[in-house]
Design a protein around this motif. Structure first.
Motif, PDB file in Angstrom:
ATOM      1  N   GLY A  95      -3.934 -22.584   8.403  1.00  0.00           N
ATOM      2  CA  GLY A  95      -2.736 -22.984   9.121  1.00  0.00           C
ATOM      3  C   GLY A  95      -2.340 -21.970  10.176  1.00  0.00           C
ATOM      4  N   ARG A  96      -1.465 -22.391  11.026  1.00  0.00           N
ATOM      5  CA  ARG A  96      -0.983 -21.534  12.097  1.00  0.00           C
ATOM      6  C   ARG A  96       0.363 -20.922  11.725  1.00  0.00           C
ATOM      7  NH1 ARG A  96      -2.233 -25.304  17.457  1.00  0.00           N
ATOM      8  NH2 ARG A  96      -4.521 -25.446  17.167  1.00  0.00           N
ATOM      9  N   GLY A  97       0.660 -19.812  12.383  1.00  0.00           N
ATOM     10  CA  GLY A  97       1.921 -19.148  12.121  1.00  0.00           C
ATOM     11  C   GLY A  97       1.820 -18.144  10.988  1.00  0.00           C
ATOM     12  N   GLU A  98       2.908 -17.439  10.803  1.00  0.00           N
ATOM     13  CA  GLU A  98       2.960 -16.388   9.792  1.00  0.00           C
ATOM     14  C   GLU A  98       3.642 -16.934   8.536  1.00  0.00           C
ATOM     15  OE1 GLU A  98       4.963 -13.206  11.724  1.00  0.00           O
ATOM     16  OE2 GLU A  98       3.180 -12.534  12.831  1.00  0.00           O
ATOM     17  N   HIS A  99       2.863 -17.569   7.713  1.00  0.00           N
ATOM     18  CA  HIS A  99       3.369 -18.139   6.467  1.00  0.00           C
ATOM     19  C   HIS A  99       2.940 -17.241   5.307  1.00  0.00           C
ATOM     20  CE1 HIS A  99       4.621 -21.763   8.550  1.00  0.00           C
ATOM     21  NE2 HIS A  99       3.403 -21.830   9.107  1.00  0.00           N
ATOM     22  N   VAL A 100       3.907 -16.737   4.582  1.00  0.00           N
ATOM     23  CA  VAL A 100       3.626 -15.829   3.471  1.00  0.00           C
ATOM     24  C   VAL A 100       3.218 -16.634   2.250  1.00  0.00           C
ATOM     25  CG1 VAL A 100       4.575 -14.078   1.934  1.00  0.00           C
ATOM     26  CG2 VAL A 100       5.233 -14.100   4.358  1.00  0.00           C
ATOM     27  N   ARG A 101       2.073 -16.236   1.703  1.00  0.00           N
ATOM     28  CA  ARG A 101       1.583 -16.898   0.494  1.00  0.00           C
ATOM     29  C   ARG A 101       2.176 -16.277  -0.765  1.00  0.00           C
ATOM     30  NH1 ARG A 101      -4.820 -16.938  -1.252  1.00  0.00           N
ATOM     31  NH2 ARG A 101      -4.575 -18.051  -3.238  1.00  0.00           N
ATOM     32  N   THR A 102       2.181 -14.944  -0.812  1.00  0.00           N
ATOM     33  CA  THR A 102       2.713 -14.229  -1.965  1.00  0.00           C
ATOM     34  C   THR A 102       3.051 -12.813  -1.575  1.00  0.00           C
ATOM     35  OG1 THR A 102       2.281 -13.656  -4.286  1.00  0.00           O
ATOM     36  CG2 THR A 102       0.451 -13.419  -2.758  1.00  0.00           C
ATOM     37  N   TYR A 103       3.783 -12.120  -2.429  1.00  0.00           N
ATOM     38  CA  TYR A 103       4.154 -10.725  -2.218  1.00  0.00           C
ATOM     39  C   TYR A 103       3.551  -9.870  -3.335  1.00  0.00           C
ATOM     40  CZ  TYR A 103       7.602 -12.271   1.214  1.00  0.00           C
ATOM     41  OH  TYR A 103       8.220 -12.821   2.316  1.00  0.00           O
ATOM     42  N   HIS A 104       2.972  -8.735  -2.935  1.00  0.00           N
ATOM     43  CA  HIS A 104       2.396  -7.790  -3.899  1.00  0.00           C
ATOM     44  C   HIS A 104       3.235  -6.514  -3.879  1.00  0.00           C
ATOM     45  CE1 HIS A 104      -1.378 -10.060  -4.433  1.00  0.00           C
ATOM     46  NE2 HIS A 104      -1.229 -10.366  -3.155  1.00  0.00           N
ATOM     47  N   GLY A 105       3.690  -6.099  -5.044  1.00  0.00           N
ATOM     48  CA  GLY A 105       4.469  -4.872  -5.139  1.00  0.00           C
ATOM     49  C   GLY A 105       3.802  -3.858  -6.051  1.00  0.00           C
ATOM     50  N   HIS A 106       3.895  -2.576  -5.688  1.00  0.00           N
ATOM     51  CA  HIS A 106       3.296  -1.496  -6.468  1.00  0.00           C
ATOM     52  C   HIS A 106       4.243  -0.303  -6.492  1.00  0.00           C
ATOM     53  CE1 HIS A 106      -0.732  -3.415  -6.411  1.00  0.00           C
ATOM     54  NE2 HIS A 106      -0.379  -3.791  -5.192  1.00  0.00           N
ATOM     55  N   VAL A 107       4.342   0.339  -7.650  1.00  0.00           N
ATOM     56  CA  VAL A 107       5.036   1.614  -7.788  1.00  0.00           C
ATOM     57  C   VAL A 107       4.096   2.569  -8.518  1.00  0.00           C
ATOM     58  CG1 VAL A 107       6.986   2.870  -8.755  1.00  0.00           C
ATOM     59  CG2 VAL A 107       7.332   0.577  -7.838  1.00  0.00           C
ATOM     60  N   HIS A 108       3.881   3.739  -7.944  1.00  0.00           N
ATOM     61  CA  HIS A 108       3.019   4.760  -8.541  1.00  0.00           C
ATOM     62  C   HIS A 108       3.891   5.857  -9.145  1.00  0.00           C
ATOM     63  CE1 HIS A 108      -0.881   3.428  -6.664  1.00  0.00           C
ATOM     64  NE2 HIS A 108       0.002   2.772  -5.928  1.00  0.00           N
ATOM     65  N   ILE A 109       3.640   6.174 -10.393  1.00  0.00           N
ATOM     66  CA  ILE A 109       4.392   7.200 -11.114  1.00  0.00           C
ATOM     67  C   ILE A 109       3.414   8.262 -11.608  1.00  0.00           C
ATOM     68  CG2 ILE A 109       5.940   7.669 -13.063  1.00  0.00           C
ATOM     69  CD1 ILE A 109       6.641   4.663 -13.013  1.00  0.00           C
ATOM     70  N   GLN A 110       3.783   9.525 -11.457  1.00  0.00           N
ATOM     71  CA  GLN A 110       3.003  10.624 -12.024  1.00  0.00           C
ATOM     72  C   GLN A 110       3.828  11.311 -13.105  1.00  0.00           C
ATOM     73  OE1 GLN A 110       3.267  11.042  -8.250  1.00  0.00           O
ATOM     74  NE2 GLN A 110       1.679   9.474  -8.217  1.00  0.00           N
ATOM     75  N   ALA A 111       3.176  11.611 -14.205  1.00  0.00           N
ATOM     76  CA  ALA A 111       3.853  12.284 -15.313  1.00  0.00           C
ATOM     77  C   ALA A 111       3.002  13.450 -15.781  1.00  0.00           C
ATOM     78  CB  ALA A 111       4.109  11.324 -16.465  1.00  0.00           C
ATOM     79  N   THR A 112       3.663  14.549 -16.127  1.00  0.00           N
ATOM     80  CA  THR A 112       3.006  15.734 -16.670  1.00  0.00           C
ATOM     81  C   THR A 112       3.398  15.871 -18.129  1.00  0.00           C
ATOM     82  OG1 THR A 112       3.088  16.839 -14.510  1.00  0.00           O
ATOM     83  CG2 THR A 112       2.701  18.217 -16.438  1.00  0.00           C
ATOM     84  N   VAL A 113       2.402  15.871 -18.996  1.00  0.00           N
ATOM     85  CA  VAL A 113       2.623  15.914 -20.441  1.00  0.00           C
ATOM     86  C   VAL A 113       2.244  17.298 -20.950  1.00  0.00           C
ATOM     87  CG1 VAL A 113       2.099  14.832 -22.664  1.00  0.00           C
ATOM     88  CG2 VAL A 113       2.082  13.456 -20.566  1.00  0.00           C
ATOM     89  N   GLY A 114       3.171  17.935 -21.663  1.00  0.00           N
ATOM     90  CA  GLY A 114       2.898  19.258 -22.210  1.00  0.00           C
ATOM     91  C   GLY A 114       2.621  19.253 -23.698  1.00  0.00           C
ATOM     92  N   ASP A 115       2.914  18.150 -24.373  1.00  0.00           N
ATOM     93  CA  ASP A 115       2.677  18.025 -25.815  1.00  0.00           C
ATOM     94  C   ASP A 115       1.559  17.017 -26.031  1.00  0.00           C
ATOM     95  OD1 ASP A 115       2.686  17.741 -28.534  1.00  0.00           O
ATOM     96  OD2 ASP A 115       4.802  17.190 -28.712  1.00  0.00           O
ATOM     97  N   PHE A 116       0.368  17.513 -26.342  1.00  0.00           N
ATOM     98  CA  PHE A 116      -0.788  16.636 -26.464  1.00  0.00           C
ATOM     99  C   PHE A 116      -0.746  15.763 -27.718  1.00  0.00           C
ATOM    100  CE2 PHE A 116      -3.367  20.007 -23.948  1.00  0.00           C
ATOM    101  CZ  PHE A 116      -2.692  19.632 -22.799  1.00  0.00           C
ATOM    102  N   THR A 117       0.128  16.083 -28.664  1.00  0.00           N
ATOM    103  CA  THR A 117       0.181  15.273 -29.882  1.00  0.00           C
ATOM    104  C   THR A 117       0.730  13.880 -29.617  1.00  0.00           C
ATOM    105  OG1 THR A 117       2.394  16.065 -30.487  1.00  0.00           O
ATOM    106  CG2 THR A 117       0.498  17.346 -31.278  1.00  0.00           C
ATOM    107  N   VAL A 118       1.426  13.690 -28.503  1.00  0.00           N
ATOM    108  CA  VAL A 118       1.969  12.365 -28.191  1.00  0.00           C
ATOM    109  C   VAL A 118       1.186  11.675 -27.090  1.00  0.00           C
ATOM    110  CG1 VAL A 118       4.266  13.179 -28.841  1.00  0.00           C
ATOM    111  CG2 VAL A 118       3.614  13.177 -26.434  1.00  0.00           C
TER     112      VAL A 118
END
Length: 238
Positions: A95-118
């Motif tokens: 088709g012609r024109g700017e027709h949006v089919r779907t939206y993709h969203g992403h959030v990137h999180i970084q975590a530092t873990v100091g207790d390896f038992t969990v």
């Protein structure tokens, strides 16, 4: 009343080597293998929908669930940060024109873990969240770890020992340090899933949620230190 004579400062080392003050140049190295101190994991939360507002709502809810789970581990999580966020429209292929089919969203999180038992429990509980991906762990030492300082000390001691051995072979001894250059201290980062090493789990965690705890084996870290050193030596006995 008497005055003690002041001690004159030592004479500076000559700028160039001479027969009366020859030089020896050596390299000192150190290699330490130690257990890691922290583990870093990456969490990617996604959402997809034909309506932008709905996709953002789902993304916000899932991001909140991931952050809430991380914060529930208290001091075991040393640091949490959002790396990036994106919401991207996907256009229809026909088709012609700017027709949006779907939206993709992403959030990137970084975590530092100091207790390896969990760590094993945490990774599986995060992976069990809706449309959530977990990457890692990446084992590492803290930037302020005393291991780096110890590696530098060992490299210096090795340089002094090596220089003294060369001087002794000539019937000489070390006289003065001319230069000490830090080539660098580095550690080898490792990322691995392996073995059985989760040494316990936080109460009320994976067992109650029905999600199995993943066994993760911390990989030992290798730290290197290298220095160059130059010394003047006493005149040798040739």
């Amino acid at each position: 009343m008497t005055h003690s004579a002041s001690v004159p400062p030592p004479a500076p080392a000559p700028l160039v080597a001479t027969p009366d003050a020859p030089r020896v140049s050596v390299r000192g190295s150190a290699r330490l293998e130690v257990d890691p101190e922290i583990a870093r994991i990456g969490v990617v939360v996604t959402a997809r929908g034909a309506d932008r507002a709905a996709a953002l709502t789902d993304l916000t809810r899932r991001n909140g669930a991931a952050l809430g789970l991380l914060s529930s581990y208290g001091g075991a999580i040393e640091d949490t940060a959002t790396g990036s966020f994106s919401i991207t429209p996907e256009l229809t292929r026909r088709g012609r024109g700017e027709h949006v089919r779907t939206y993709h969203g992403h959030v990137h999180i970084q975590a530092t873990v100091g207790d390896f038992t969990v760590l094993g429990e945490l990774t599986t509980r995060l992976a069990d969240l809706e449309l959530t991906r977990v990457d890692g762990p990446w084992w590492a030492l803290r930037p302020s770890s005393p291991v780096h300082r110890e590696a530098r000390r060992q490299a210096v001691r090795e340089a002094v020992t090596r220089a003294r051995e060369y001087a002794a072979a000539l019937g000489s001894d070390l006289a003065a340090l001319v230069e000490l250059a830090d080539i660098g201290v580095d550690s080898e980062p490792h990322a691995i899933y392996a073995g059985a090493a989760a040494r316990g789990a936080a109460p009320g965690g994976a067992a109650e949620s029905g999600v199995p705890s993943l066994d993760l084996e911390p990989r030992r870290q290798t730290v290197h230190a290298h220095i160059n050193a130059r010394f003047t030596i006493t005149p040798p006995v040739l």
